[in-house]
Design a protein around this motif. Structure first.
Motif, PDB file in Angstrom:
ATOM      1  N   UNK A 126       0.730  -1.412   0.086  1.00 28.63           N
ATOM      2  CA  UNK A 126      -0.159   0.063   0.165  1.00 28.63           C
ATOM      3  C   UNK A 126       0.952   1.283  -0.033  1.00 28.63           C
ATOM      4  N   UNK A 127       1.923   1.447   0.698  1.00 29.02           N
ATOM      5  CA  UNK A 127       2.898   2.370   0.404  1.00 29.02           C
ATOM      6  C   UNK A 127       3.453   2.643  -0.863  1.00 29.02           C
ATOM      7  N   UNK A 128       3.529   1.653  -1.360  1.00 29.25           N
ATOM      8  CA  UNK A 128       4.066   1.720  -3.034  1.00 29.25           C
ATOM      9  C   UNK A 128       2.963   2.534  -3.907  1.00 29.25           C
ATOM     10  N   UNK A 129       1.701   1.786  -3.522  1.00 31.49           N
ATOM     11  CA  UNK A 129       0.460   2.221  -4.291  1.00 31.49           C
ATOM     12  C   UNK A 129       0.268   3.657  -4.007  1.00 31.49           C
ATOM     13  N   UNK A 130       0.439   4.267  -2.544  1.00 30.77           N
ATOM     14  CA  UNK A 130       0.313   5.570  -2.223  1.00 30.77           C
ATOM     15  C   UNK A 130       1.231   6.502  -2.935  1.00 30.77           C
ATOM     16  N   UNK A 131       2.515   5.849  -3.069  1.00 30.48           N
ATOM     17  CA  UNK A 131       3.468   7.040  -3.510  1.00 30.48           C
ATOM     18  C   UNK A 131       3.173   6.933  -5.240  1.00 30.48           C
ATOM     19  N   UNK A 132       2.773   5.875  -5.906  1.00 25.16           N
ATOM     20  CA  UNK A 132       2.414   5.973  -7.273  1.00 25.16           C
ATOM     21  C   UNK A 132       1.343   6.798  -7.164  1.00 25.16           C
ATOM     22  N   UNK A 133       0.469   6.933  -6.576  1.00 26.10           N
ATOM     23  CA  UNK A 133      -0.702   7.733  -6.600  1.00 26.10           C
ATOM     24  C   UNK A 133      -0.346   9.243  -6.396  1.00 26.10           C
ATOM     25  N   UNK A 134       0.673   9.681  -5.489  1.00 21.18           N
ATOM     26  CA  UNK A 134       1.178  10.969  -5.547  1.00 21.18           C
ATOM     27  C   UNK A 134       1.906  11.418  -6.700  1.00 21.18           C
ATOM     28  N   UNK A 135       2.662  10.390  -7.443  1.00 24.54           N
ATOM     29  CA  UNK A 135       3.354  10.583  -8.266  1.00 24.54           C
ATOM     30  C   UNK A 135       2.572  10.967  -9.358  1.00 24.54           C
ATOM     31  N   UNK A 136       1.604  10.772  -9.665  1.00 24.72           N
ATOM     32  CA  UNK A 136       0.480  11.095 -10.615  1.00 24.72           C
ATOM     33  C   UNK A 136      -0.092  12.256 -10.652  1.00 24.72           C
ATOM     34  N   UNK A 137       0.221  13.111  -9.514  1.00 22.75           N
ATOM     35  CA  UNK A 137      -0.455  14.333  -9.247  1.00 22.75           C
ATOM     36  C   UNK A 137       0.731  15.375  -9.648  1.00 22.75           C
ATOM     37  N   UNK A 138       0.365  16.666 -10.038  1.00 22.70           N
ATOM     38  CA  UNK A 138       1.179  17.656 -10.294  1.00 22.70           C
ATOM     39  C   UNK A 138       2.207  17.806  -9.220  1.00 22.70           C
ATOM     40  N   UNK A 139       3.562  18.226  -9.544  1.00 18.09           N
ATOM     41  CA  UNK A 139       4.193  18.178  -8.580  1.00 18.09           C
ATOM     42  C   UNK A 139       4.130  19.302  -7.460  1.00 18.09           C
ATOM     43  N   UNK A 140       4.410  19.019  -6.355  1.00 22.63           N
ATOM     44  CA  UNK A 140       3.995  19.929  -5.242  1.00 22.63           C
ATOM     45  C   UNK A 140       2.730  20.001  -4.733  1.00 22.63           C
ATOM     46  N   UNK A 141       1.731  19.621  -5.454  1.00 18.78           N
ATOM     47  CA  UNK A 141       0.311  19.557  -5.092  1.00 18.78           C
ATOM     48  C   UNK A 141      -0.142  18.737  -4.023  1.00 18.78           C
ATOM     49  N   UNK A 142      -0.678  19.268  -2.938  1.00 21.35           N
ATOM     50  CA  UNK A 142      -1.182  18.628  -1.828  1.00 21.35           C
ATOM     51  C   UNK A 142      -2.107  17.801  -1.968  1.00 21.35           C
ATOM     52  N   UNK A 143      -2.320  16.463  -1.661  1.00 19.01           N
ATOM     53  CA  UNK A 143      -3.254  15.497  -1.853  1.00 19.01           C
ATOM     54  C   UNK A 143      -3.835  14.899  -0.410  1.00 19.01           C
ATOM     55  N   UNK A 144      -5.085  15.021  -0.210  1.00 19.65           N
ATOM     56  CA  UNK A 144      -5.527  14.565   1.121  1.00 19.65           C
ATOM     57  C   UNK A 144      -5.434  12.962   1.086  1.00 19.65           C
ATOM     58  N   UNK A 145      -5.547  12.330   2.400  1.00 21.76           N
ATOM     59  CA  UNK A 145      -5.737  10.998   2.592  1.00 21.76           C
ATOM     60  C   UNK A 145      -7.057  10.702   2.047  1.00 21.76           C
ATOM     61  N   UNK A 146      -8.158  11.077   2.300  1.00 22.48           N
ATOM     62  CA  UNK A 146      -9.391  10.876   1.505  1.00 22.48           C
ATOM     63  C   UNK A 146      -9.556  10.515   0.174  1.00 22.48           C
ATOM     64  N   UNK A 147      -8.714  11.306  -0.501  1.00 19.83           N
ATOM     65  CA  UNK A 147      -8.633  11.366  -2.000  1.00 19.83           C
ATOM     66  C   UNK A 147      -8.051  10.055  -2.382  1.00 19.83           C
ATOM     67  N   UNK A 148      -6.863   9.893  -1.812  1.00 23.31           N
ATOM     68  CA  UNK A 148      -6.027   8.795  -2.151  1.00 23.31           C
ATOM     69  C   UNK A 148      -6.736   7.631  -1.537  1.00 23.31           C
ATOM     70  N   UNK A 172       2.645  15.439  -0.381  1.00 21.87           N
ATOM     71  CA  UNK A 172       3.220  15.385  -1.632  1.00 21.87           C
ATOM     72  C   UNK A 172       4.713  14.899  -1.530  1.00 21.87           C
ATOM     73  N   UNK A 173       4.872  14.195  -2.816  1.00 22.82           N
ATOM     74  CA  UNK A 173       6.561  13.740  -2.862  1.00 22.82           C
ATOM     75  C   UNK A 173       7.621  14.779  -2.408  1.00 22.82           C
ATOM     76  N   UNK A 174       8.597  14.337  -1.786  1.00 26.67           N
ATOM     77  CA  UNK A 174       9.725  15.290  -1.622  1.00 26.67           C
ATOM     78  C   UNK A 174      10.846  15.276  -2.729  1.00 26.67           C
ATOM     79  N   UNK A 175      10.773  14.254  -3.536  1.00 26.88           N
ATOM     80  CA  UNK A 175      11.769  13.984  -4.747  1.00 26.88           C
ATOM     81  C   UNK A 175      10.879  13.793  -6.006  1.00 26.88           C
ATOM     82  N   UNK A 176      11.669  13.643  -7.002  1.00 28.70           N
ATOM     83  CA  UNK A 176      10.804  13.082  -8.224  1.00 28.70           C
ATOM     84  C   UNK A 176      10.742  11.697  -8.194  1.00 28.70           C
TER      85      UNK A 176
END
Length: 135
Positions: A8-30, A65-69
């Protein structure tokens, strides 16, 4: 065996990576997109924030959001953080006491080789690879 926490951590990071860089995404959304319990994601995200893989912002307009690329995150890094040791046998764990049978163990070379295969495999896959379907 890799637990749901690591998967699930990997799926979480993939989901964040699909968002625009720096965009904050809520846990509810993910949680909604990934069909993962928000309560379970809260446990996972604490590990990811503590391990400095994601940034969390509290309050209204907050999220993660992700801290790196995405190409800078390896699956091995995520699994080591969420699963602990990825050693295939206890005697190869970093924190293991030296085995008194190490010098005479006929299976140790096999386990070392297998351990290297596992580490090489997961260190060669990034979150970007998974996002882009490059496997």
């Amino acid at each position: 065996m890799i637990s749901t926490k690591g998967r699930y951590a990997i799926r979480f990071l993939i989901d964040l990576s699909e968002q625009p860089a720096g965009k904050l995404v809520t846990l509810d959304e993910i949680a909604g997109r990934q069909h993962i319990s928000k309560k379970y994601l809260e446990i996972i995200v604490k590990l990811l924030v503590k391990g400095k893989l994601v940034k969390g912002v509290s309050g209204k307009g907050g999220g993660y959001c992700l801290l790196r690329k995405p190409e800078e995150y390896t699956v091995l890094e995520v699994l080591n953080l969420t699963e602990g040791s990825m050693a295939v046998v206890a005697c190869l764990d970093e924190d293991a006491e030296k085995c008194p049978h190490e010098g005479e163990c006929r299976t140790l070379p096999m386990w070392k080789n297998f351990n290297t295969l596992v580490e090489d495999f997961f260190s060669g896959i990034t979150i970007a690879d998974l996002k882009d379907g490059k496997l």
